[in-house]
Design a protein around this motif. Structure first.
Motif, PDB file in Angstrom:
ATOM      1  N   LEU A  10       7.763   8.081 -36.492  1.00 15.80           N
ATOM      2  CA  LEU A  10       9.164   7.765 -36.092  1.00 15.80           C
ATOM      3  C   LEU A  10       9.608   9.241 -36.380  1.00 15.80           C
ATOM      4  O   LEU A  10       9.334  10.136 -37.248  1.00 15.80           O
ATOM      5  N   ARG A  37       3.592   3.968 -20.864  1.00 16.20           N
ATOM      6  CA  ARG A  37       4.274   3.613 -22.136  1.00 16.20           C
ATOM      7  C   ARG A  37       4.604   2.155 -22.021  1.00 16.20           C
ATOM      8  O   ARG A  37       5.077   1.921 -20.897  1.00 16.20           O
ATOM      9  N   ALA A  39       7.631  -0.368 -23.288  1.00 16.88           N
ATOM     10  CA  ALA A  39       8.737  -0.881 -24.560  1.00 16.88           C
ATOM     11  C   ALA A  39       8.708  -2.370 -24.548  1.00 16.88           C
ATOM     12  O   ALA A  39       8.302  -3.155 -23.617  1.00 16.88           O
ATOM     13  N   PRO A  87      16.193   8.016 -27.805  1.00 24.94           N
ATOM     14  CA  PRO A  87      15.840   6.559 -28.210  1.00 24.94           C
ATOM     15  C   PRO A  87      15.369   5.978 -27.093  1.00 24.94           C
ATOM     16  O   PRO A  87      14.341   5.171 -27.363  1.00 24.94           O
ATOM     17  N   THR A  90      11.319   5.238 -27.019  1.00 21.28           N
ATOM     18  CA  THR A  90      10.801   4.414 -27.983  1.00 21.28           C
ATOM     19  C   THR A  90       9.954   3.390 -27.377  1.00 21.28           C
ATOM     20  O   THR A  90      10.317   2.740 -26.369  1.00 21.28           O
ATOM     21  N   GLU A  92       5.423   1.606 -26.954  1.00 22.06           N
ATOM     22  CA  GLU A  92       3.937   2.090 -27.519  1.00 22.06           C
ATOM     23  C   GLU A  92       3.325   2.886 -26.184  1.00 22.06           C
ATOM     24  O   GLU A  92       3.523   2.624 -25.201  1.00 22.06           O
ATOM     25  N   LEU A 118       2.353   3.951 -31.388  1.00 19.64           N
ATOM     26  CA  LEU A 118       3.928   3.637 -31.442  1.00 19.64           C
ATOM     27  C   LEU A 118       4.663   4.968 -31.737  1.00 19.64           C
ATOM     28  O   LEU A 118       4.319   5.597 -32.665  1.00 19.64           O
ATOM     29  N   THR A 120       8.462   5.865 -32.229  1.00 13.78           N
ATOM     30  CA  THR A 120      10.113   5.164 -32.349  1.00 13.78           C
ATOM     31  C   THR A 120      11.016   6.306 -32.546  1.00 13.78           C
ATOM     32  O   THR A 120      10.644   7.368 -33.474  1.00 13.78           O
ATOM     33  N   SER A 122      14.939   7.599 -33.473  1.00 12.84           N
ATOM     34  CA  SER A 122      16.013   6.988 -33.907  1.00 12.84           C
ATOM     35  C   SER A 122      17.215   7.804 -33.426  1.00 12.84           C
ATOM     36  O   SER A 122      17.151   9.005 -33.194  1.00 12.84           O
TER      37      SER A 122
END
Length: 123
Positions: A10, A37, A39, A87, A90, A92, A118, A120, A122
Motif C-alpha cells: 500500500l 497487471r 485490476a 490510484p 492499483t 495485481e 498486490l 494498492t 491510495s
C-alpha cells in the motif's frame, strides 16, 4: 521455470514501489520477461517487457516515464521500479517469462507466470 513475485503493498499517490520477480532455472537470460497487471473486473494488461539481455525494453503508454523495468541475469531476477504512482495503478501485478530472447507486449506469448503481488495506491 518458476516465478516468485514480491514487493507489492500500500502506497500513497505520488509514492514509489519496486517489484521483484525471482526465477528458477538455467535459461533465465535466454528468455524475455514481462510485467502485466489486472485490476478487479478488468482484463490482464501489459505493463512492461525486457529482452533476455536487457538491451530492449517496452512500456505501456500509461506507465511510460514513470515505470522502469530491469533485470539482473546473475541473480535470475527482473524488477519493476514504479514511481509517481497513481490510484489507477492499483492492481495485481504479475511477472511472466516467454520463450525467446525478444521482449513482447503480447501476453499470449508468455508461457510461465508468477503469482500476483498486490499494489494498492491510495489517493
Amino acid at each position: 521455470v518458476q516465478l516468485q513475485a514480491s514487493g507489492g503493498g500500500l502506497v500513497q499517490a505520488g509514492g514509489s514501489l519496486r517489484l521483484s520477480c525471482a526465477a528458477s532455472g538455467r535459461t533465465f537470460s535466454s528468455r524475455g520477461m514481462g510485467w502485466f497487471r489486472q485490476a478487479p473486473g478488468k482484463e490482464r494488461d501489459f505493463v512492461a517487457a525486457i529482452s533476455g539481455g536487457g538491451g530492449s525494453t517496452y512500456y505501456a503508454d500509461s506507465v511510460k516515464g514513470r515505470f522502469t523495468i530491469s533485470r539482473d541475469n546473475a541473480k535470475n531476477t527482473v524488477y519493476l521500479q514504479m514511481n509517481s504512482l497513481e490510484p489507477e495503478d492499483t492492481a495485481e501485478y504479475y511477472c511472466a517469462s516467454k520463450w525467446g530472447l525478444w521482449a513482447s507486449s503480447n501476453r499470449h506469448e508468455y508461457d510461465y507466470w508468477g503469482q500476483g503481488t498486490l499494489v494498492t495506491v491510495s489517493s
